[in-house]
Every structure is written in C-alpha cells, then in structure tokens.
Design a protein around this motif. Structure first.
Motif, PDB file in Angstrom:
ATOM      1  N   MET A  97       0.521  -1.419  -0.183  1.00  0.00           N
ATOM      2  CA  MET A  97       0.080   0.051   0.174  1.00  0.00           C
ATOM      3  C   MET A  97       1.250   0.664   0.055  1.00  0.00           C
ATOM      4  SD  MET A  97      -2.917   1.302   2.952  1.00  0.00           S
ATOM      5  CE  MET A  97      -3.341   3.167   2.697  1.00  0.00           C
ATOM      6  N   MET A  98       0.546   2.975  -0.639  1.00  0.00           N
ATOM      7  CA  MET A  98       1.254   3.515   0.107  1.00  0.00           C
ATOM      8  C   MET A  98       0.267   4.949  -0.405  1.00  0.00           C
ATOM      9  SD  MET A  98       3.053   4.489  -3.935  1.00  0.00           S
ATOM     10  CE  MET A  98       2.377   3.660  -5.378  1.00  0.00           C
ATOM     11  N   GLY A  99       0.151   5.656   0.042  1.00  0.00           N
ATOM     12  CA  GLY A  99      -1.306   6.883   0.093  1.00  0.00           C
ATOM     13  C   GLY A  99      -1.871   6.720   1.597  1.00  0.00           C
ATOM     14  N   LEU A 100      -2.525   7.882   1.899  1.00  0.00           N
ATOM     15  CA  LEU A 100      -3.142   8.020   2.886  1.00  0.00           C
ATOM     16  C   LEU A 100      -2.386   8.108   3.982  1.00  0.00           C
ATOM     17  CD1 LEU A 100      -6.591   5.783   2.287  1.00  0.00           C
ATOM     18  CD2 LEU A 100      -5.715   8.034   1.761  1.00  0.00           C
ATOM     19  N   GLY A 101      -1.304   8.531   3.543  1.00  0.00           N
ATOM     20  CA  GLY A 101       0.236   8.795   4.574  1.00  0.00           C
ATOM     21  C   GLY A 101       0.876   8.098   5.113  1.00  0.00           C
ATOM     22  N   GLN A 102       0.325   6.956   4.107  1.00  0.00           N
ATOM     23  CA  GLN A 102       1.004   5.861   4.257  1.00  0.00           C
ATOM     24  C   GLN A 102       3.491   6.270   3.310  1.00  0.00           C
ATOM     25  OE1 GLN A 102       0.647   3.257   6.891  1.00  0.00           O
ATOM     26  NE2 GLN A 102      -0.133   4.927   7.479  1.00  0.00           N
ATOM     27  N   LYS A 103       3.700   5.497   3.561  1.00  0.00           N
ATOM     28  CA  LYS A 103       4.800   5.819   3.086  1.00  0.00           C
ATOM     29  C   LYS A 103       5.268   4.175   2.351  1.00  0.00           C
ATOM     30  CE  LYS A 103       9.031   5.946   4.106  1.00  0.00           C
ATOM     31  NZ  LYS A 103       9.836   6.385   4.668  1.00  0.00           N
ATOM     32  N   GLY A 104       4.805   4.096   0.634  1.00  0.00           N
ATOM     33  CA  GLY A 104       5.163   2.930   0.714  1.00  0.00           C
ATOM     34  C   GLY A 104       5.697   1.371   0.480  1.00  0.00           C
ATOM     35  N   GLY A 105       4.506   0.606   1.397  1.00  0.00           N
ATOM     36  CA  GLY A 105       5.742  -0.415   1.517  1.00  0.00           C
ATOM     37  C   GLY A 105       4.515  -1.988   1.547  1.00  0.00           C
ATOM     38  N   ASN A 106       4.713  -2.641   2.907  1.00  0.00           N
ATOM     39  CA  ASN A 106       3.708  -3.805   3.289  1.00  0.00           C
ATOM     40  C   ASN A 106       2.013  -2.635   4.003  1.00  0.00           C
ATOM     41  OD1 ASN A 106       5.246  -6.273   2.537  1.00  0.00           O
ATOM     42  ND2 ASN A 106       5.802  -5.976   4.472  1.00  0.00           N
ATOM     43  N   ASN A 118       1.803  20.636  -6.781  1.00  0.00           N
ATOM     44  CA  ASN A 118       2.595  20.046  -6.252  1.00  0.00           C
ATOM     45  C   ASN A 118       3.799  20.722  -5.863  1.00  0.00           C
ATOM     46  OD1 ASN A 118       3.426  20.116  -8.383  1.00  0.00           O
ATOM     47  ND2 ASN A 118       3.255  18.379  -9.082  1.00  0.00           N
ATOM     48  N   THR A 119       4.954  19.471  -5.712  1.00  0.00           N
ATOM     49  CA  THR A 119       6.402  20.422  -5.075  1.00  0.00           C
ATOM     50  C   THR A 119       6.133  21.689  -5.066  1.00  0.00           C
ATOM     51  OG1 THR A 119       6.976  21.301  -7.970  1.00  0.00           O
ATOM     52  CG2 THR A 119       6.935  19.528  -7.517  1.00  0.00           C
ATOM     53  N   ASN A 120       5.918  22.117  -2.859  1.00  0.00           N
ATOM     54  CA  ASN A 120       7.080  22.854  -2.556  1.00  0.00           C
ATOM     55  C   ASN A 120       5.786  23.341  -2.404  1.00  0.00           C
ATOM     56  OD1 ASN A 120       9.142  21.764  -2.447  1.00  0.00           O
ATOM     57  ND2 ASN A 120      10.378  23.024  -3.829  1.00  0.00           N
ATOM     58  N   PHE A 121       4.875  24.111  -3.153  1.00  0.00           N
ATOM     59  CA  PHE A 121       3.715  24.369  -3.381  1.00  0.00           C
ATOM     60  C   PHE A 121       2.011  23.667  -3.180  1.00  0.00           C
ATOM     61  CE2 PHE A 121       6.820  26.100  -6.664  1.00  0.00           C
ATOM     62  CZ  PHE A 121       7.694  26.454  -5.973  1.00  0.00           C
ATOM     63  N   SER A 153      11.330  12.698 -10.349  1.00  0.00           N
ATOM     64  CA  SER A 153      10.637  13.516  -9.001  1.00  0.00           C
ATOM     65  C   SER A 153      11.161  13.484  -7.697  1.00  0.00           C
ATOM     66  CB  SER A 153       9.470  12.928  -8.479  1.00  0.00           C
ATOM     67  OG  SER A 153       8.292  13.449  -7.281  1.00  0.00           O
ATOM     68  N   ALA A 154      11.370  14.149  -7.087  1.00  0.00           N
ATOM     69  CA  ALA A 154      11.676  14.339  -5.220  1.00  0.00           C
ATOM     70  C   ALA A 154      10.618  13.869  -4.376  1.00  0.00           C
ATOM     71  CB  ALA A 154      12.066  16.254  -5.342  1.00  0.00           C
ATOM     72  N   ASN A 155      11.019  13.649  -3.901  1.00  0.00           N
ATOM     73  CA  ASN A 155      10.484  13.295  -2.585  1.00  0.00           C
ATOM     74  C   ASN A 155       9.151  14.334  -2.598  1.00  0.00           C
ATOM     75  OD1 ASN A 155       8.682  10.690  -1.006  1.00  0.00           O
ATOM     76  ND2 ASN A 155      10.357  10.191   0.052  1.00  0.00           N
ATOM     77  N   GLN A 156       7.449  13.523  -2.579  1.00  0.00           N
ATOM     78  CA  GLN A 156       7.019  14.297  -2.114  1.00  0.00           C
ATOM     79  C   GLN A 156       5.969  14.132  -0.509  1.00  0.00           C
ATOM     80  OE1 GLN A 156       5.315  16.950  -5.029  1.00  0.00           O
ATOM     81  NE2 GLN A 156       7.807  16.421  -5.712  1.00  0.00           N
ATOM     82  N   PHE A 157       6.896  13.246  -0.019  1.00  0.00           N
ATOM     83  CA  PHE A 157       6.287  12.751   1.110  1.00  0.00           C
ATOM     84  C   PHE A 157       6.338  13.827   2.748  1.00  0.00           C
ATOM     85  CE2 PHE A 157       5.280  10.219   4.886  1.00  0.00           C
ATOM     86  CZ  PHE A 157       3.870   9.220   5.084  1.00  0.00           C
ATOM     87  N   ASN A 158       6.529  15.057   2.012  1.00  0.00           N
ATOM     88  CA  ASN A 158       6.601  16.070   3.511  1.00  0.00           C
ATOM     89  C   ASN A 158       5.451  17.047   3.739  1.00  0.00           C
ATOM     90  OD1 ASN A 158       7.088  18.117   1.261  1.00  0.00           O
ATOM     91  ND2 ASN A 158       8.623  16.789   0.581  1.00  0.00           N
ATOM     92  N   LYS A 159       5.725  18.223   4.355  1.00  0.00           N
ATOM     93  CA  LYS A 159       4.775  18.980   5.071  1.00  0.00           C
ATOM     94  C   LYS A 159       4.657  20.006   3.992  1.00  0.00           C
ATOM     95  CE  LYS A 159       3.730  22.457   8.218  1.00  0.00           C
ATOM     96  NZ  LYS A 159       4.509  23.515   8.986  1.00  0.00           N
ATOM     97  N   SER A 160       5.708  20.255   2.689  1.00  0.00           N
ATOM     98  CA  SER A 160       5.171  21.470   2.032  1.00  0.00           C
ATOM     99  C   SER A 160       4.662  20.495   0.452  1.00  0.00           C
ATOM    100  CB  SER A 160       6.450  22.498   1.289  1.00  0.00           C
ATOM    101  OG  SER A 160       7.572  21.016   1.300  1.00  0.00           O
ATOM    102  N   ASP A 161       4.739  19.584   0.620  1.00  0.00           N
ATOM    103  CA  ASP A 161       3.923  18.903  -0.537  1.00  0.00           C
ATOM    104  C   ASP A 161       3.184  18.448  -0.199  1.00  0.00           C
ATOM    105  OD1 ASP A 161       6.062  19.104  -3.085  1.00  0.00           O
ATOM    106  OD2 ASP A 161       7.268  18.374  -1.173  1.00  0.00           O
ATOM    107  N   GLY A 162       2.604  18.465   1.385  1.00  0.00           N
ATOM    108  CA  GLY A 162       1.202  17.314   1.660  1.00  0.00           C
ATOM    109  C   GLY A 162       0.994  16.399   1.863  1.00  0.00           C
ATOM    110  N   PHE A 163       2.488  15.781   1.695  1.00  0.00           N
ATOM    111  CA  PHE A 163       2.724  14.094   1.839  1.00  0.00           C
ATOM    112  C   PHE A 163       2.051  13.392   1.111  1.00  0.00           C
ATOM    113  CE2 PHE A 163       2.882  16.060   6.051  1.00  0.00           C
ATOM    114  CZ  PHE A 163       4.246  15.953   6.335  1.00  0.00           C
ATOM    115  N   ASN A 164       2.356  13.660   0.355  1.00  0.00           N
ATOM    116  CA  ASN A 164       1.683  12.680  -0.535  1.00  0.00           C
ATOM    117  C   ASN A 164       3.224  11.711  -1.159  1.00  0.00           C
ATOM    118  OD1 ASN A 164      -0.172  11.046  -2.470  1.00  0.00           O
ATOM    119  ND2 ASN A 164       0.036  12.634  -3.318  1.00  0.00           N
TER     120      ASN A 164
END
Length: 988
Positions: free
Chosen positions: A495-504, A546-549, A793-804
């Motif tokens: 699974m990945m998404g909904l606040g979950q990093k990609g993985g099991n 996206n991307t910082n905005f 893509s730079a990793n979007q899983f951060n505050k400025s990118d909305g944790f996607n």
C-alpha cells in the motif's frame, strides 16, 4: 521578448532616451536601473531631477546609489521629493564635470536557497557628511542633465510599456473623455501591455485611437491587443468582430477573429467562455487574433471591433493589410510575434486513439477486456470483479486470472438508525460508447428515498472513472453513506497513500480528510501483478499545486466524501477480504438535493515490464560533448534546462536552432536526445508572459509575489515565484491547475518533434493530468518518432508537498512512461525492500527506474534492475555495472525478482534478497542485504527452475570497480554479505 540595444522616445514631450546598459554593471549590488546624468555646473553640490516615471510603489523607501564614471561610489548623497513620477538627487561631483550614474532600485537577495531567491530592495541610507549637507540649497536650479534612463540590459527595460503616465496626464485624459465608461487603447503584438494599475506614457502620447492597423502574411495568425481602461467598474466585457472586407468585396470571416481572454477551447477540448470584469481605474489587456486564411487575396481589409460592457460600448476600426507572401505554418516559427497564442485553443491529439502497447477495448455482455486486464460490471454499473492476467514476474501476460475483488464494489446507505436502506431496484443499464479507446455506460438504481445514477468510463490504459450522482427523492437523514471496495488479500499485499509510505500494507488503517495540510484523497493497494489505485472526488475537484507549493493551493474538500471532515477511509481485514471502506458520516438531504460521490480507479499493472528497454537505453543526464557521451556507452541523452541549447525552464523555443544542430549530430552518432520540458512553472523569458498574465489566474497561480527582482519589477504582484537559475537570471512563475497552457504545451511538443527532432521529453514533476499526458505521447510518437518519456520526482512525502507519495501522485501518467527517476530525498539506505519496490522501482506498474539521491545504493538497486544515472552523481559511476550487463549479455534475459514465487534463488536470511536474470544455461544473480549487520548466507537454489545442472555449476563474482572484488564460490559456500551491500554473481 524583443531585445533592442537602444530605445528612445522621439516626441518633443519626452527627450529622455531609454538605453541598454549591455550588462556593464553588477545588478546584484546596484540593481537593474540607473539614470545617466551629466554634471555641467560648478562647486561641490550637483543637483538633478530625474523624470523616471516608475511603476513600482513607494520608491521613497528604496535606496539611491550614486557613482562616478569610473564606478567609484559617492558617499555624499541626499534625496528630496522622491515619488513615482520624479525624484531629486543631490550628490558631490567628486570627479568634476562629466558623467555620473544614479542607481535607484538596488536590491538584496535574502533568500537562503540560491534557486528560490528572496529579493528585498535596499532601504535608504544617509552616509553624507554634515558639512557637505550644509552646503545644499534645496531651491537651487538643477545643474545636471539626465541623458538617459538605462536598464542593465534590454530584457530589464521598462520602455515603452512600463513607463507610467503621470497623475496629471491620466486625470487630463479622463477629463477629456468624461461620460465614457471606459477607454480603449489598441496596441500591436510587439508591445505587450504589462501594467494593470497605470496607463503607459506611450498611450498619452498617442492619444485615443479609434482604429488599429497592421500587416499580415497570408496564412499568418496576427495577434493584437485592446487595452481597456475602466473609468467605472465594468462587468462581463465582450468583444465582437465583423467580417473584414476589401474593396472587391472579398472577406476574412469574423469566424477567423477571436479574443483569447473571453473565448477558446479548454485543455480537455470543451468550450471555454470566460467572463472578464475590470475594476475602475484598472487596465485590462484583451488579446485578439486574426487567423488569415492562406487563400486570402492580398490587399487592404477593414472591419469593426465592438467592445461592450452592459450598455456601454466602443467601436474600433480594424484595418489589415494582407501582403503577397504566404506562410505555411501560421507564422509559428516566429513566436516573438505572438503567433503561437493560437496554440492556446488547440485540440491537437484529443481523440482517444490507442497508444502502443495498448490494445483495443473489447466488450462482451457486461465484460470489458483490455491489455492484461478485465472489468466485469453489474446492474448498478459498478465493478462486479476486476481481474489482471500478468505473471508474477511481470515479464508477460498469462491466462490465469488474478481476481482483485472478493465481492462487488458497492455503495451502502444507512438510515438514521444505522440500518441499511434496501429495496433497491435497477431501472436501467446501457452502454453509451463502445470505441477502441473508450467504453462508457450509465445505469440508474432507485430505493425508497434515494436515486443513484452511475456513469462509468473505462479507457484502454486501465483508467476507470465514475460519476455517481445521488439524488434525494424525499427529505432524508443518513447516519452514513459509504463505499466498499473489498479486495483479495493476494492483491493487497502492499500500500502507499493516505499518509502511508510505500510498503507492506498495515493490518489496519484509519484515515481522515485533512485537505489543508495533506494532498491525500486516495491510495494504491496491490501486489506486483494486480492492484488498484482509488481516488475520491466530487464534481468540484480542482488539481492542487505540487512540488513545494501544495499549501498555497490545496485540495478542495469533497462535499460528499468529506462532509465537513466527517468522512474518512478505513482499511481493515474483513474475513478473507481486505476492505477499503470510504465513509462520509451522518448528513441530511432535502428532497431534490444532489451529491456527487465520484471516484477514479487505476487498474495496475499497466503492461508487462520491458526489461530490454532498460538494458539497451542507458541514460546520460547532461548536456555534454557527444563524443564523450558515446564513449560512456549511454544511448539516450537528457538535456536539462539552464544550458546553451535549452536555457530557459519549460520554454525550449528560443535556442531551438542550436538544439536542432546538436540533435542532428547526436543522431548521426547513434544517440537519442530528449529535452527537459514540463508544466509546473514557466520561464519569465517566455514571449507570451504578459499575454498569459492578461488571462487572470487561468495560466498562473495567485500568490504573494516576491522572488527574483525581474519578477517584482515587471510582473509586479499576484504570482508565485518558482525556480531560478542565477547564472542566466532565468526566473520562473508557478503555473495554475488545468488550463489552456496545456494546449500550447502539446502543440509545442509537436513542433519540437517535427522541426527540431527531439526523441522524447524528460519530465521533472508534472502539473497536468492524464489527458495532457496522452496527447503529448501521441505527438511524440507520431511518424515513427520514439517518444521516450521519463519522469523524475523529488520525494513528495513532506509538509510542503502535502505528504503524498510521488508514485501515488503521478500514477495516472505511468501508462505512458518509459522509465522513472525517483529522486531527491528518496532514502536508499534506511528504507526497506517493500519501499524500493512500491515507491521507487516502478515494477508493480510495468516500469523500471533509476536511482538519484547520493548515487543510490548499487547493490540494492540491482535487485530491481536499477543503477544510478550518469553523470549526475559524483558518488557513483554506473559504468562498471553497465559493463557487467554487457559481459553477461543481460539483454534477452528473464528478470525474476524476489517478489515472485517462481524466483529460483533465495538466501538463508530473509533480510538478504535475491533477484535472478536468467538465460539459457546461465544466470546473473543479484544479492542485496537489508540486514542490520554483516552476515553470511547460503544460496537456496531451485536448480530445475534455474535450468542448470548443479553438478557442473560454477559461481563467480566478477570484479566490479567500487562494487565487489573478483571471487569464486562453491554453490554450497556461505557468502559474506556486508551491511547494506551485496553481490553480483554469474552462475553457469
């Protein structure tokens, strides 16, 4: 922009010349603008009054710097009466009579990041000596003459469209036209209207014009402007055109004339009709164009333009001279003439025709088959079952069905007591479209209190979209309306998404809407060869930034699913199913009220993995000498921006001749060339910058402005400053969401493919949706062009990118990509194998990738067939691994990863994984460790699956520079595996 070396106003009313400084001073110290003055007086006090006519606000709050002709700074300076129209400067003429320079907009970069500068204008300062100040007589006459207003270069000049009219001049022209609701100032295409708050002096000097004349070639698109100056608030400004006629009665039809501000075609080919309002005292540029047919007889044509708002109207005579010459391409080879504004309304490549490798959709009853997948519908129009037929290795399509669902997808309506509303009755179901690329259907189902109308569409790539319209048949209260997507456990491993990093996939997930902070409206749940991405939306969905905005334009909370933040999604075990339950919470609906519970599904994977493309097409990501690149073994060159042949970000049209010469030479050497070009931000060097600004927020996002000085001085306000390249002063502005710039983008890609010969595009994040992606793939691959697309893509899983997650964010584009490059801030050391598999490798979607951050981890990368990209990282050189690929002959091998139950090699440690590249009689085994310490492992080999006789097998580790020493092993040996490293072994 047209770059002229000197600009001047010949009229008697203004004798100051506007000239080009030819980059003769340092703008980082002195700013971009200065007045050139000649001191001809006597004594130690020079006085000059500069009629600078500045568009910037509060000039009295900006520093004045005076230098002599040698560039020496003068400390004794005093200013008086500084305003937007004029300013008086006293200074000590230390070099006697001669030339002095008055710099009046010096700025300081306070930005912490060089690529996102924060330009702040220097405050006034007083370093003058008190004794010198005492000599100043403020009422004395000027003893200096201003000979020029000079900009650092032509691109920074304010002349002519940003030289403001004075308040008196503006008041006078208003008084002379009292009783009018607005004034109209026709303007040619080479002088873009730039200011919204001021009239340019040019219009005062020209006076009110009731006609506009220009010349065009036959076949040319001739752009022009109508500057509307509102003397009162204007609502819904409209522009209509008559036919243009010549003396022989021949016409250019009014159908060939349009205003891009009010009329056009949206990015999705639907009709655009914009309402333009203009506030009192504001200027609005209305860009219009005449599309002159090639068959138009030469001559003079005349017609009328009617500009109206409410009961007020103005008439402008349009006079067009059509010359003998013919242009076959609408003049688009000269974009500085705004000929490409026509592209904004293009419908190129909109037909949903098939794109390789996809196959036509086939409908049998209520079953729809597509490449490697099948969708079975029920009477509600929702999926009864979704299947894939990809093998676990992802190298082919088999015959065994992989069921994704355990039960049909279904909506549940719970009454106020929590009981399910029953008595559902199917009213209708029918297919409304059956084409090779698109199949659509609609159904209607009714219960006692509610009606559900479902419109579904499946496209050839596996995109399944639903519009679900819920109508209350009577006043009703629900404790919940929810949607169930019950998935097979075998198709829901990751699974990945909904606040979950990609993985099991976690055993249980409870998620709530938080659009202000999180770019999350769905997730991907799946396995390597079967999965679904779901996205929950309503009819008001607007693509966020996206991307910082992201935080500057976040998601809109869906009225239906979000329900004032009552809604959410639970993912949990429910018997044998992994249940995705999207709930929206309690609500009441009045009779006749409508809600839209729309959602999209993407059925993964999209196609089999093309490992041969990975082995053959090694990428070189830098503009460099072609012979040097050939020697590396790379086959595809990515030309980033900020270089000689592609200098300006996302606007590769200025140095296209240099680009073509480079590409032609590359082709002669057997190389392919791709260029950086995406939609996300746009260079300020774009010829159309101010025409696009005239469209309000359609093309550019609203924002607080700031950034590099050019943007502050010329764009002014209401924008978001984006990427900046200091070496060439390229300053970008953030694009808004889905708009007509995408039409321009598609046309631009087509032009670059056909005229410059690009072999594809390197995408650095994207701000468009799958409609535009399909269009560019079509134009890039037409006429036999390869049309290679890779996405970084730079990793979007951060505050400025909305944790996607980047892969989740861009998954709709994956069907058309050839490779992934994820990217900055992806941690290849601390993350686990399931993260590599889902977020980086692309394998569950039929893609392969490469690593970037810190050169990646070469041992772990090879588990997924990845290296880093040359020569981007100083920390790793992929050529030693490329050499092993060639020495082993990896082309033609079958990649069997650890994720497949058919992988013939495993290790004795479950944290040390193995992937096999199998050929007849031999194999390359990649081993990589995620163990916490150095370990020793044995290989567990299924010799039958491997197709090798163990009695004759040898195991060799070839020498690979900075990877492993040469070594031989017995197949029964324990292999030492260092922490975070591994081996590449050849078994024969």
């Amino acid at each position: 922009m047209l770059c002229l070396s000197i600009f001047s106003i010949p009229l008697a009313a203004q004798q100051i010349a506007y000239t080009n400084g030819n980059d003769s001073w340092n703008p980082d110290l002195l700013g971009n603008h200065r007045a050139v003055v000649q001191f001809s007086g006597k004594g130690t006090v020079a006085k000059t009054t500069i009629e600078w006519r500045r568009r910037d606000e509060n000039p009295e709050q900006k520093r004045i710097i005076v230098q002599d002709a040698t560039g020496a700074a003068i400390l004794n300076v005093k200013t008086a009466d500084i305003n937007r129209e004029t300013g008086t400067v006293f200074f000590e003429p230390v070099s006697g009579k001669g030339t002095y320079y008055v710099y009046y907009m010096p700025y300081i970069d306070e930005g912490l990041a060089v690529y996102y500068p924060k330009g702040v204008y220097a405050k006034p300062e007083n370093k003058a000596d008190a004794q010198w100040l005492s000599k100043i007589k403020t009422n004395s006459a000027n003893n200096c003459s201003v000979t020029a207003i000079q900009s650092i270069n032509a691109f920074n000049s304010f002349y002519p469209m940003e030289v403001i009219a004075t308040a008196a001049e503006t008041k006078n022209i208003i008084a002379k036209n009292s009783g009018n609701a607005f004034l109209v100032f026709p303007e040619d295409r080479l002088n873009s209207i730039r200011m919204r708050n001021d009239l340019p002096q040019r219009w005062i000097q020209k006076g009110i014009q009731n006609s506009f004349s220009d010349t065009a070639l036959r076949g040319e698109y001739l752009a022009f402007q109508l500057g509307i100056y509102a003397l009162q608030d204007l609502k819904d400004v409209k522009i209509t055109f008559s036919d243009l006629k010549n003396k022989n009665g021949e016409i250019i039809s009014a159908k060939n004339i349009a205003c891009i501000n009010t009329d056009g075609v949206k990015y999705d080919a639907t009709v655009l009709s914009n309402k333009v309002d203009v506030l009192k005292g504001k200027v609005q540029a209305m860009w219009c164009g005449v599309d002159v047919p090639q068959t138009t007889p030469p001559g003079d044509y005349s017609g009328k333009i009617i500009i109206s708002s409410g009961n007020a109207s103005k008439e402008i005579v349009l006079q067009l001279k059509v010359s003998e010459g013919v242009t076959t391409n609408g003049g688009i080879d000269q974009p500085e003439k705004m000929t490409r504004l026509k592209w904004l309304n293009s419908t190129l490549a909109q037909d949903n025709t098939l794109i390789a490798p996809y196959t036509p959709l086939e409908v049998k009853g209520t079953e729809i088959s597509l490449l490697g997948r099948k969708v079975l519908l029920n009477a509600t129009g929702l999926p009864d079952q979704i299947q894939t037929f990809f093998t676990p290795e992802m190298t082919s399509i088999g015959t065994k069905a992989n069921d994704i669902l355990t039960a049909p997808a279904q909506f549940y309506f719970l009454d106020n007591a929590g009981n399910e509303i029953g008595n559902w009755k199917s009213i209708s179901f029918k297919f409304t479209k059956k084409e090779a690329g698109t199949v659509s259907w609609e159904s209607n189902t009714t219960a006692t209190a509610v009606d559900m109308q479902v419109n579904g569409t499946l496209e050839f790539d596996g995109f399944l979209s639903y519009t679900v319209k819920i109508t209350a048949l009577e006043d009703v209260t629900f404790s919940d309306i929810n949607f169930h997507l019950p998935m097979q456990a075998t198709a829901a491993k990751y699974m990945m998404g909904l606040g979950q990093k990609g993985g099991n996939r976690p055993e249980t997930l409870k998620w709530k809407w938080d659009v202000a902070n999180k770019n999350q409206d769905g997730a991907w749940i799946g396995n390597v060869n079967a999965g679904l991405q779901f996205s929950l939306r309503d009819e008001k969905y607007s693509r966020p930034l996206n991307t910082n905005f992201y935080l500057q334009k976040p998601l809109l909370l869906p009225t239906s699913w979000g329900n004032g933040n009552k809604g959410g999604i639970d993912v949990l075990q429910n018997g044998k199913a992994i249940l995705v339950s999207a709930y929206s919470g309690s609500r009441s609906m009045k009779k006749g009220e409508v809600l839209y519970y729309n959602f999209n599904l993407l059925i993964t994977p999209f196609h089999s993995i093309n490992t041969e493309f990975q082995w053959e097409n090694k990428f070189y990501h830098k503009y460099s000498n072609l012979d040097t690149i050939v020697k590396t073994g790379a086959k595809v060159i990515n030309i980033h921006h900020a270089n000689e042949i592609n200098p300006y970000i996302n606007y590769p049209f200025i140095e296209f001749n240099k680009m073509k010469n480079y590409i032609d030479e590359a082709h002669s050497k057997g190389l392919k060339v791709k260029i950086y070009n995406t939609i996300r931000e746009l260079s300020n060097k774009a010829y159309e910058t101010f025409a696009l600004r005239s469209l309000g927020h359609e093309i550019y996002s609203p924002g607080k402005g700031g950034g590099f000085s050019w943007l502050q001085e010329h764009v002014g306000e209401d924008y978001i400053a984006a990427w900046f390249v200091p070496e060439i002063k390229d300053a970008a502005i953030v694009n808004s969401g889905m708009n007509r710039w995408h039409n321009y983008y598609v046309e631009g890609m087509n032009w670059l493919t056909q005229n410059v010969g690009i072999d594809g595009v390197y995408l650095d994040d994207v701000a468009f949706d799958r409609i535009t992606m399909k269009r560019i793939k079509r134009v890039l691959t037409q006429d036999g062009h390869p049309g290679i697309l890779d996405l970084h893509s730079a990793n979007q899983f951060n505050k400025s990118d909305g944790f996607n997650n980047s892969a989740n964010l861009y998954m709709e584009h994956f069907p058309y990509l050839n490779k992934l490059w994820f990217g900055e801030y992806f941690d290849y050391e601390k993350n686990k194998p399931d993260f590599f598999l889902t977020e980086v490798s692309g394998i569950p979607f039929g893609l392969m990738g490469e690593m970037l951050q810190d050169g990646g981890n070469p041992w772990r990368g090879m588990i997924y067939g990845m290296t880093n990209r040359m020569p981007w990282s100083d920390n790793a050189d992929p050529r030693p691994i490329w050499k092993i690929w060639n020495d082993f002959g990896i082309k033609g091998s079958e990649m069997i990863g650890y994720w497949s139950e058919n992988c013939p090699v495993k290790t004795s440690n479950d944290k040390v994984l193995a992937t096999v590249y199998k050929k007849n009689g031999t194999a390359l085994i990649s081993i990589a460790s995620w163990a916490d310490d150095d370990v020793k492992v044995k290989l567990n080999i299924d010799w039958k699956k491997l197709g090798i006789n163990p009695a004759k097998a040898t195991l060799i580790a070839p020498a690979i520079n900075n990877f492993q020493p040469a070594q031989s092993f017995s197949v029964k040996d324990e292999l030492p595996v260092a922490k975070g490293k591994g081996w590449l072994l050849v078994i024969k």
